[in-house]
Design a protein around this motif. Structure first.
Motif, PDB file in Angstrom:
ATOM      1  N   VAL A 129      41.734  28.484  31.257  1.00  0.00           N
ATOM      2  CA  VAL A 129      41.943  29.593  32.193  1.00  0.00           C
ATOM      3  C   VAL A 129      43.296  29.483  32.881  1.00  0.00           C
ATOM      4  CG1 VAL A 129      41.103  30.661  34.322  1.00  0.00           C
ATOM      5  CG2 VAL A 129      39.479  29.955  32.561  1.00  0.00           C
ATOM      6  N   THR A 130      43.615  28.299  33.402  1.00  0.00           N
ATOM      7  CA  THR A 130      44.840  28.170  34.189  1.00  0.00           C
ATOM      8  C   THR A 130      46.099  28.255  33.341  1.00  0.00           C
ATOM      9  OG1 THR A 130      44.690  25.748  34.043  1.00  0.00           O
ATOM     10  CG2 THR A 130      43.701  26.803  35.966  1.00  0.00           C
ATOM     11  N   ALA A 131      46.006  27.912  32.053  1.00  0.00           N
ATOM     12  CA  ALA A 131      47.195  27.977  31.194  1.00  0.00           C
ATOM     13  C   ALA A 131      47.693  29.399  31.010  1.00  0.00           C
ATOM     14  CB  ALA A 131      46.896  27.347  29.834  1.00  0.00           C
ATOM     15  N   THR A 132      46.854  30.396  31.280  1.00  0.00           N
ATOM     16  CA  THR A 132      47.296  31.782  31.131  1.00  0.00           C
ATOM     17  C   THR A 132      48.238  32.213  32.248  1.00  0.00           C
ATOM     18  OG1 THR A 132      45.457  32.680  32.446  1.00  0.00           O
ATOM     19  CG2 THR A 132      45.079  32.351  30.080  1.00  0.00           C
ATOM     20  N   ALA A 133      48.199  31.504  33.386  1.00  0.00           N
ATOM     21  CA  ALA A 133      49.002  31.861  34.562  1.00  0.00           C
ATOM     22  C   ALA A 133      48.704  33.280  35.039  1.00  0.00           C
ATOM     23  CB  ALA A 133      50.498  31.718  34.263  1.00  0.00           C
ATOM     24  N   ALA A 134      47.523  33.809  34.710  1.00  0.00           N
ATOM     25  CA  ALA A 134      47.152  35.170  35.081  1.00  0.00           C
ATOM     26  C   ALA A 134      46.274  35.162  36.328  1.00  0.00           C
ATOM     27  CB  ALA A 134      46.419  35.849  33.932  1.00  0.00           C
ATOM     28  N   GLY A 135      46.372  36.233  37.115  1.00  0.00           N
ATOM     29  CA  GLY A 135      45.549  36.355  38.292  1.00  0.00           C
ATOM     30  C   GLY A 135      44.143  36.818  37.983  1.00  0.00           C
ATOM     31  N   HIS A 136      43.979  37.574  36.898  1.00  0.00           N
ATOM     32  CA  HIS A 136      42.663  38.052  36.460  1.00  0.00           C
ATOM     33  C   HIS A 136      42.426  37.563  35.039  1.00  0.00           C
ATOM     34  CE1 HIS A 136      39.557  40.703  34.858  1.00  0.00           C
ATOM     35  NE2 HIS A 136      39.214  40.996  36.102  1.00  0.00           N
ATOM     36  N   VAL A 137      41.375  36.790  34.848  1.00  0.00           N
ATOM     37  CA  VAL A 137      41.076  36.224  33.531  1.00  0.00           C
ATOM     38  C   VAL A 137      39.648  36.592  33.146  1.00  0.00           C
ATOM     39  CG1 VAL A 137      40.957  34.136  32.133  1.00  0.00           C
ATOM     40  CG2 VAL A 137      42.637  34.295  33.970  1.00  0.00           C
ATOM     41  N   THR A 138      39.497  37.164  31.961  1.00  0.00           N
ATOM     42  CA  THR A 138      38.183  37.458  31.404  1.00  0.00           C
ATOM     43  C   THR A 138      37.856  36.406  30.364  1.00  0.00           C
ATOM     44  OG1 THR A 138      38.538  39.827  31.707  1.00  0.00           O
ATOM     45  CG2 THR A 138      36.768  39.172  30.223  1.00  0.00           C
TER      46      THR A 138
END
Length: 547
Positions: A365-374
């Motif tokens: 999850v954190t590797a995406t650096a995204a604020g919203h993760v599905t």
């Protein structure tokens, strides 16, 4: 936007002698050419360095690391390629600078480990060495990200495959061509690159390394455009944001190295803990707390040769496109995970019947650096594990939503309707509805006798399930029984409607079963579309979904 193409420099001095084998002399000349070309490309590679931090030093770090590898070859005589690679790798690991330099050192280290007993590398030896390099480099990085030099290296190894490649030159040429192709794809994989209009800087350096190998083996220089465009909105006044901490760590075992990766990942990003040999590791992290990074090392070994440099993050003239949304998946099995990854979705592969480690889910999850993760989880147990992680403090400030699925065919259905241009909430609803609307079936071989509500099952019988309930049992030869069960289950599912059938074949799926299902549907339900993919699952012969 004006377009700038990075090209290999004109030949400097006399052309190197071509070689039809990769012995110690060829290795030495390869490293020399790498140094020459990385020196010529340093400024251009520095200029396109925007990820993970736009600190304009990737070209310099690659050059420093490869120069150390060249110096490590001093005094290495003879024609033993493995020894030459080993000496270069050892020197590169100990002197590696930055994230890119550390990864490059692991490329050399992986090749050296594979070729340790090989005096002269054949084509097959070079393929094996590059695959070992891929494994070593990926293992060293705590959170591999698509669109980086790791992606370029992995694409090369995928293109080379496991087949026979007797000609070492053919292998090098194919590797260089695939590296250039993969490099051009990096802006489509990583948002900061697309926003800046550049390819990955580390990947550009890796292309130069493969091009140098082609030159040494053929004597001919190649000019490979990398399709890098002008950096828009990334230059400006720089201000310190964090620190790059690097050191060698002695007295570390494998388990301790894994713990160190987790500890450093909690402090910052761009974490690499790379083997340097004899219980020594090269450590790299971008973080705000220098002392904490060193203390983490002290808890696992003895840090020495410590280097700390300020990271300067340029203030963008225009806001870059944020990585505000991402979709990730967690599924059972390497083969299915590879298929999902090829579609551009970050994925975590979990062994059959096992649950994922919370640390691995957090990294995903954190590797995406995204604020919203599905998160799309391909099983009841995987869904429960993913939901438990959403409350972890490491994810505070992120909106993490788990779309429940009982089967990987429902994950594929959700991915099929994912639209990054929709609002996040609407997209989650669409994916959840697609997963819920997909009826699922499994064809399994019974491991032991049992009683079901449709009859007695003997070990070795083939059992058909629809939405978790046994609907039929077939006895006899396993291959034929599997075909009968599969067609019978499909007929039952399609009796209540359906337009698309998805089939994932397991590791033990009988040969020809896909052709039989294709012919069956063509004859009985020509209005229904059938798609089949290798799933590689070991807990079911076939997984099927009907939408």
């Amino acid at each position: 936007m004006p377009r700038r193409v990075l090209r290999r420099p004109a030949t400097e001095g006399a052309r190197v002698r071509a070689s039809d084998a990769l012995d110690a002399d060829a290795v030495r000349r390869w490293i020399d050419v790498c140094v020459r070309d990385l020196r010529a490309l340093r400024a251009e590679i520095d200029d396109i360095n925007v990820y993970p931090v736009a600190d304009s030093d990737t070209g310099s770090n690659l050059l420093h690391t490869m120069t150390a590898a060249r110096d490590g070859l001093d005094g290495i005589d003879g024609t033993h390629a493995g020894e030459a690679l080993g000496a270069a790798a050892t020197a590169a690991v100990r002197a590696a600078r930055g994230n890119s330099g550390t990864i490059l050192s692991q490329v050399l280290r992986g090749m050296a480990a594979s070729a340790a007993e090989t005096p002269v590398l054949t084509g097959a030896d070079l393929v094996a060495a590059l695959r070992a390099a891929d494994t070593a480099a990926t293992k060293a990085v705590a959170r591999p990200v698509a669109g980086t030099m790791l992606s370029v290296l992995h694409a090369v190894c995928t293109a080379l495959g496991d087949g026979e490649h007797p000609d070492v030159t053919d292998v090098a040429v194919l590797a260089a061509k695939e590296a250039a192709r993969a490099l051009a794809d990096t802006p489509r994989q990583l948002a900061p690159l697309a926003a800046a209009g550049v390819v990955d800087a580390g990947g550009r350096g890796l292309v130069a390394v493969f091009d140098a190998l082609v030159e040494v083996l053929t004597g001919a220089r190649t000019t490979v455009p990398t399709c890098a465009t002008d950096r828009a909105g990334v230059d400006g006044a720089a201000s310190p944001r964090t620190w790059e901490v690097m050191y060698l760590l002695s007295g570390v075992d494998t388990d301790a190295a894994a713990g160190l990766r987790r500890a450093l990942s909690a402090l910052g990003d761009s974490v690499t803990v790379a083997e340097a040999g004899a219980g020594e590791y090269a450590v790299h992290v971008h973080c705000a707390d220098i002392g904490a990074a060193l203390e983490a090392g002290l808890e696992h070994g003895r840090p020495h040769r410590v280097r700390v440099e300020p990271l300067l993050t340029p203030s963008p003239a225009e806001p870059a496109v944020p990585a505000d949304r991402a979709v990730v998946a967690v599924v059972h099995g390497e083969e299915l995970a590879a298929f999902v990854a090829e579609e551009g979705t970050p994925v975590l592969a979990v062994p059959a019947h096992a649950e994922p480690r919370e640390e691995d889910l957090l990294d995903l999850v954190t590797a995406t650096a995204a604020g919203h993760v599905t998160v799309l989880a391909g099983g009841v147990g995987l869904t429960a594990a993913a939901e438990r992680v959403t409350s972890r403090p490491e994810l505070e400030g992120r909106d993490v939503v788990v779309v429940p699925s009982a089967s990987p065919v429902q994950v594929l259905a959700a991915l099929a309707v994912h639209d990054p241009n929709r609002r996040a909430g609407s997209d989650v609803v669409a994916m959840a509805e697609a997963a819920a609307a997909t009826r699922r079936a499994e064809i399994v071989v019974a491991a032991e006798d049992a009683i079901t509500w449709v009859g007695r099952v003997a070990a070795g019988d083939v059992v058909g399930f629809i939405d978790g309930e046994v609907v039929l049992i077939e006895s006899g030869e396993t291959g034929e029984a599997t075909v009968r069960a599969a067609t019978g289950v499909l007929d039952r599912m399609l009796a209540v409607g359906g337009e698309l059938v998805t089939v994932l074949t397991g590791a033990d799926a009988p040969d020809g079963v896909v052709d039989v299902l294709t012919d069956h549907l063509r004859a009985e339900r020509p209005d229904v579309e059938l798609v089949c993919y290798p799933g590689g699952q070991t807990d079911a012969v076939l997984l099927m979904g009907v939408e």
